[in-house]
Design an enzyme around this catalytic site. Sequence first.
Site, mmCIF file in Angstrom:
data_model
loop_
_atom_site.group_PDB
_atom_site.id
_atom_site.type_symbol
_atom_site.label_atom_id
_atom_site.label_comp_id
_atom_site.label_asym_id
_atom_site.label_seq_id
_atom_site.Cartn_x
_atom_site.Cartn_y
_atom_site.Cartn_z
ATOM 1 N N GLU A 31 33.525 132.938 59.857
ATOM 2 C CA GLU A 31 33.933 132.466 58.532
ATOM 3 C C GLU A 31 33.364 133.445 57.499
ATOM 4 O O GLU A 31 32.166 133.740 57.521
ATOM 5 C CB GLU A 31 33.405 131.057 58.264
ATOM 6 C CG GLU A 31 33.858 130.513 56.914
ATOM 7 C CD GLU A 31 33.316 129.123 56.611
ATOM 8 O OE1 GLU A 31 33.622 128.613 55.510
ATOM 9 O OE2 GLU A 31 32.595 128.567 57.451
ATOM 10 N N ARG A 258 23.568 130.286 71.906
ATOM 11 C CA ARG A 258 23.464 131.100 70.705
ATOM 12 C C ARG A 258 22.125 131.825 70.695
ATOM 13 O O ARG A 258 21.211 131.487 71.462
ATOM 14 C CB ARG A 258 23.605 130.241 69.449
ATOM 15 C CG ARG A 258 22.464 129.245 69.250
ATOM 16 C CD ARG A 258 22.626 128.458 67.969
ATOM 17 N NE ARG A 258 22.482 129.333 66.812
ATOM 18 C CZ ARG A 258 22.801 128.961 65.566
ATOM 19 N NH1 ARG A 258 23.312 127.764 65.342
ATOM 20 N NH2 ARG A 258 22.629 129.788 64.566
ATOM 21 N N LYS A 268 23.336 130.696 57.772
ATOM 22 C CA LYS A 268 23.870 131.441 56.622
ATOM 23 C C LYS A 268 23.564 130.711 55.318
ATOM 24 O O LYS A 268 23.369 131.343 54.276
ATOM 25 C CB LYS A 268 25.374 131.655 56.782
ATOM 26 C CG LYS A 268 25.722 132.795 57.715
ATOM 27 C CD LYS A 268 27.176 133.211 57.613
ATOM 28 C CE LYS A 268 28.094 132.255 58.326
ATOM 29 N NZ LYS A 268 29.495 132.718 58.364
#
Length: 751
Positions: A31, A258, A268
Amino acid sequence: MSVKKDFLRKIVEEDLKSGKYKEVVTRFPPEPNGFPHIGHAKSITLNFGIARDYNGRCNLRMDDTNPTTEDMKYVEALKDAVEWLGFSWDGDVRYTSDYFDTLYDYAVKLIKMGKAYVDSLNEEEIKEYRGTVTEPGRRSKYAERSVEENLDLFARMKKGEFKEGEHILRAKIDMSSPNMKMRDPLLYRIRLDKHYRTGNAWAVYPMYDFAHCLSDYIEGITHSFCTLEFENNRELYDWILETLEVKPPRPYQYEFARLNMTYTVMSKRKLLELVENGDVSGWDDPRMPTIAGYRRRGYTPESIITFCEQIGVAKANSVVDVAQLEYCIRDDLNLKVPRVMCVLDPLKVTITNYEGEEEIEASYYPHDVPKEGSRKLPFSKEIYINREDFSENPPKGYFRMTPDQPVRLKYAYIITCQEVVKDEEGNIVEIKATYHPDSKSGQDRSGIKVKSAIQWVEAKSAKKVEVREYDRLFHVENPSGREDLNPNSLKIIKDALIEPAVIDEKPDVRFQFEREGYFYADPVDYSDESPVFNKIVSLKDSWAKKSKKEAPKPAPKPQQKVPQKEGSEAPMSKEEQERFDHYIQILKLNESVANILARDEVLSEFFKQTCDLYDNAVAIANMVANEVARELKQKSRAELAFSPKEIAELVKMVDEEVISTKIAKEVFEIMAKEGKAPAVIVEEKGLRQISKPEEILPIIDKVIANNPDNVKKYQEGNTKLFGFFVGQVLKATGGKANPKVVNELIKERLG
């Protein structure tokens, strides 16, 4: 292939062998709402790497379905990151926004099939109706709307006839499903912000789960690799594709662990908070874990790729030591960069018996580096050495220059101290020395034995440079956010001196400053008139754990071997496993905190004794696993200036809101140095939490007055800015304002 086969590559191979797919097509679908970080580097390496290894293709797709947070600058940052790491995407960059018409048509199809409906419950009601893990949810009464009414409402949502949150589109699946993701999940929501690509053409935007699987299908993706937090989403991924009866071949989702790394945050949102609050200079600040930050600091793409390949692809989450990344850049630069001399804290040395000038030939590389290259080092009677390379009253084991101990100037001569010159305040300002003419390096016939060689620069020819010494951005292994920032993460040295060839001849942009570390010419601020160098990494891991326990052999340093791969941590002993299980199952501790405590007998005993004094295991565990553990790396238990009693008191003061969590960390630092009780420190330093509205309101009003643009955006619907205002108030009070009171008062003020 260059990469060891992991479980995902085995899946790909089986699919190709069975004929399920003729070609492998993967995608990297970020994104564009922030700069990519080191966790994205792992995903980039995986997706592009698998496509490369199996002669397939990999798409770069921007998952741009949220107009409130996305920006073209983030798109460019993502493209730059992929290219800098050495990968190429197939065709043009793709955007989910390119598929908005097609995705809308798929949503209409679901409505016509009776598999989707427009719901008019508000956000709180939706949460209430969803149920819990142990209790089934209940379906909204609006699910009984007719197909015609749903189609009409959805079309009007698209035209922008409703306010945000007034209606949403939901799938009609199963409100009693054990998988909460399947309880009539949201498919579309209203957003009235301008989209950075489509402008105001759309007022409805697809949710991630709806857009992602269909975008994969539209692009012909075969293997959709996601991190483990999307494991429960896979059932919905399959349901959408199967319900819409898409034509084969269709994509399938697979999950992997992850990247979690010590001393690092990967959110983020939290990284954006650091940027917006001015804690860092921007997304490319060399302390940031962003790819842009590592790039500006001086990391090489090869070192990051090597790191991602070393940690591997695992099925279970674990935490990687940041020392492993630092190992990779040291290992990469060791065989690449020239060695030069830089004096960070100059001390003048006048060689009283030397006359004239000469040039000394010096290699850029040591004998074990298979590269060639040398430079001329100017030499005269006036030079500069590092201040720490001379000691008037040396400690035991000090091998550099003293009034009685000669030292070699690297590549040059041995010098002996003759006189120490001081200013009126007693500070050393100059050393007067003599040199031994027959002691030149490589031709030494002096017979003088010295214990070390030090760096130096010639006074007239040396170039003044700015050196930025970067350290870890956070000072705890498992940081939560801004409250854990390392106050010493940046040290700027304005008047360092470097040998002239570095500036005049520019043999490279990265260097090893001998005995100091690896450095990089800052790509933004560097100029020949004002050179700036960033410290990439030290020569060895200065944060390495220092155990004082007796052991047959010392633990090897990180640079002496390749660290273990992610997920391959040494198995726990029976006692450690019992402690871990107790911490997870009974005390409900965070997994990484439980792991730290369970594996360290001293820490676990300290934790137990503290819990016996005060009942808040979770808060105590966090403090022991971070703050106390940090102290125990340098000291034995007996050397600590505090006991479980003080830690219990400190946690209790936070619980009773006498002080904030941030202030508790400040109190701990003082407590660890001075041994005072927490209550005494709080009173002496005036650190008691501010909870009275009349004391906080003027600060809130000032913050609001100074940020009119953000106030407007917030009142227009960008509620994510609420955290910005809270952060500004806490910053203005030095963290002493009560966050709960601040939250309530800001809500009142902003309406």
